[in-house]
Design an enzyme around this catalytic site. Structure first.
Site, PDB file in Angstrom:
ATOM      1  N   HIS A   1      -2.825   8.025   6.250  1.00 28.21           N
ATOM      2  CA  HIS A   1      -3.083   6.713   5.654  1.00 28.21           C
ATOM      3  C   HIS A   1      -4.488   6.267   6.041  1.00 28.21           C
ATOM      4  CE1 HIS A   1      -2.102   2.925   3.827  1.00 28.21           C
ATOM      5  NE2 HIS A   1      -2.309   2.249   4.952  1.00 28.21           N
TER       6      HIS A   1
ATOM      7  N   HIS B   1      -9.761   2.122   0.140  1.00 33.71           N
ATOM      8  CA  HIS B   1      -8.301   1.951   0.103  1.00 33.71           C
ATOM      9  C   HIS B   1      -7.874   1.412  -1.256  1.00 33.71           C
ATOM     10  CE1 HIS B   1      -4.273   1.388   1.097  1.00 33.71           C
ATOM     11  NE2 HIS B   1      -4.340   0.489   2.060  1.00 33.71           N
TER      12      HIS B   1
ATOM     13  N   CYS C   1       0.803  -1.220   0.000  1.00 35.80           N
ATOM     14  CA  CYS C   1       0.000   0.000   0.000  1.00 35.80           C
ATOM     15  C   CYS C   1       0.834   1.267   0.000  1.00 35.80           C
ATOM     16  CB  CYS C   1      -0.948  -0.016   1.191  1.00 35.80           C
ATOM     17  SG  CYS C   1      -1.935  -1.526   1.288  1.00 35.80           S
TER      18      CYS C   1
ATOM     19  N   PHE D   1       1.593  -3.500   4.021  1.00 35.09           N
ATOM     20  CA  PHE D   1       1.903  -4.827   4.552  1.00 35.09           C
ATOM     21  C   PHE D   1       3.407  -5.086   4.477  1.00 35.09           C
ATOM     22  CE2 PHE D   1      -2.335  -7.355   3.986  1.00 35.09           C
ATOM     23  CZ  PHE D   1      -2.938  -6.517   4.899  1.00 35.09           C
TER      24      PHE D   1
ATOM     25  N   GLU E   1      -1.327   5.269  13.844  1.00 37.01           N
ATOM     26  CA  GLU E   1      -0.930   6.428  13.050  1.00 37.01           C
ATOM     27  C   GLU E   1      -1.241   7.726  13.791  1.00 37.01           C
ATOM     28  OE1 GLU E   1      -1.434   8.407   8.597  1.00 37.01           O
ATOM     29  OE2 GLU E   1      -2.874   6.875   9.260  1.00 37.01           O
TER      30      GLU E   1
ATOM     31  N   LYS F   1      -9.729   8.362   2.626  1.00 29.66           N
ATOM     32  CA  LYS F   1     -10.192   6.986   2.422  1.00 29.66           C
ATOM     33  C   LYS F   1     -11.609   6.777   2.961  1.00 29.66           C
ATOM     34  CE  LYS F   1      -5.759   4.481   2.263  1.00 29.66           C
ATOM     35  NZ  LYS F   1      -4.759   5.527   2.568  1.00 29.66           N
TER      36      LYS F   1
END
Length: 429
Positions: free
Chosen positions: A315, A355, A177, A417, A326, A350
């Site tokens: 994010h 996403h 991502c 990831f 975050e 998002k």
């Protein structure tokens, strides 16, 4: 040697909230969701049956929009596109739009100084799935000779190079991502240190496929608010229960400042910082320490103090663990400055786009630049009850309505990831 300045001169987007910059930005500011029932395949047996699909998109028409190309060129592109996975369509169209907006003309003299950095987090799963089924049913002789080039990740960059004659660096970084953010950051580096004068950069993704959806469902990573798709993605809200998978692409045209200035280009923003880090923690659960390090590295690269940043496009995927980590990382990096409403805010787009995996960083870089241009911060939608641990941090999360602000510097975060992190910093010019 001193680093050369790098500016943005073009942007292109394909997304669940729109397939051009004006439409997508309008929908983001108004909080209009791009999430709806999955239509790409029968998802009735899946725990999650909603996603952010690209709609009203004909790749050939989108590629030629505003162009007076002759019929033979249109036929050739249409023939090529039949042999490509949808993620390649998205990347080519977004990249072409960014390139055309920039007004840059590729010539025999400058072609070797103009390159591309564009990847995907997953790549051609749609084509891989279909070919695997065909192989099992009909045998190896029925597999298309175009199977590999129609599905491998570097073919967004490869085809853009072919179509526009760009002979400079041609790369496709893959980091889940964080893919688009890393491609933009590395394109910036190539220009800064003289390997290129201009680079198309970003990411693309088509991930709403049966195996991808099944995998994320099995991991219990996605929201199951199937009966309420508009409110399913809800970063930092107490009711958040996972992210929503989405498709699209986000691409930027980057140029060395003097190169762009000499040709009279319209400069949309300057990219002034890029930071990376690795969590060294867990394959899927993000580490707040890694996010914090990426942001600190980006600020160091930009030569900025934390109080010089006014907005962070987070994010913010709508996962219980990730959102909190975050938020804490942002508060740690920006300290008391992060609590001063009117001088600093954080939001997650998002909440309406879902996403976009490997395309997310490109799309969100565009929204960060648009925020600087228009002096407005996009909202975090569906934020009805803020997680008490997040609320205690005291930050403005731009809940449910866009906010006007005097913006000079914006930051965009992407985490993936494997514990891979990337942060970009943009300045208004």
């Amino acid at each position: 040697m001193s680093k050369r300045r790098v500016v943005v001169t073009g942007m292109g987007i394909v997304s669940p909230v729109g397939n051009d910059i004006a439409t997508a930005w309008k929908n983001v500011l108004e909080g209009n969701t791009g999430i709806g029932p999955v239509t790409a395949f029968d998802a009735s047996a899946y725990a999650t049956r909603i996603a952010g699909e690209v709609r009203d998109f004909d790749p050939v028409e989108a590629y030629f929009v505003g162009s007076d190309a002759p019929d033979d060129e249109r036929r050739a592109i249409a023939k090529d596109f039949k042999r490509m996975d949808p993620f390649i369509h998205y990347g080519i169209v977004a990249g072409t739009h960014a390139f055309r907006q920039s007004g840059l003309v590729v010539t025999d003299e400058n072609a070797g100084r103009i390159g591309i950095a564009a990847g995907a987090g997953i790549g051609g799963l749609h084509t891989i799935e279909g070919t695997t089924l065909e192989l099992a049913e009909k045998g190896p002789r029925k597999v298309s000779p175009f199977y590999v080039p129609s599905s491998i990740i570097n073919m967004v960059a490869g085809n853009l190079s072919i179509y526009h004659g760009m002979k400079g660096p041609n790369i496709a970084l893959v980091s889940a991502c964080t893919t688009a953010a890393h491609n933009i950051g590395m394109a910036m580096r190539l220009i800064q240190y003289g390997d290129a004068d201009a680079m198309l950069a970003g990411g693309a993704e088509f991930a709403t496929t049966p195996t991808a959806m099944a995998g994320f469902c099995s991991a219990k990573a996605m929201s199951t608010r199937n009966d309420d798709p508009a409110h399913a993605s809800r970063p930092w809200d107490t009711g958040r229960d996972g992210f929503l998978l989405s498709n699209g692409a986000g691409m930027l045209m980057l140029e060395e400042y003097e190169f762009a200035k000499a040709r009279g280009a319209t400069i949309l923003a300057e990219i002034i910082g890029f930071g990376m880090s690795g969590d060294a923690f867990h394959i899927t659960a993000p580490s707040g320490d890694g996010a914090e390090l990426a942001m600190r590295n980006a600020l160091h690269d930009a030569g900025l103090k934390p109080e010089e940043v006014q907005y962070v496009n987070a994010h913010g995927t709508s996962t219980p663990v990730g959102d909190l980590g975050e938020a804490k990382a942002i508060r740690n990096v920006f300290g008391e400055h992060a609590t001063h409403k009117g001088r600093f805010a954080v939001s997650s787009t998002k909440s309406v786009t879902g996403h976009l995996l490997g395309a997310a960083g490109g799309v969100e870089a565009i929204f960060s630049i648009m925020a600087l241009r228009d002096g407005v911060m996009p909202p975090t939608m569906n934020l009805e009850n803020v997680d008490p641990e997040v609320e205690a941090l005291g930050m403005d999360l731009v809940p449910n309505q866009a906010e006007k602000a005097d913006l000079n510097v914006a930051m965009s975060n992407s985490f993936g990831f494997g514990g891979t992190n990337g942060t970009l910093v943009f300045r208004r010019v």
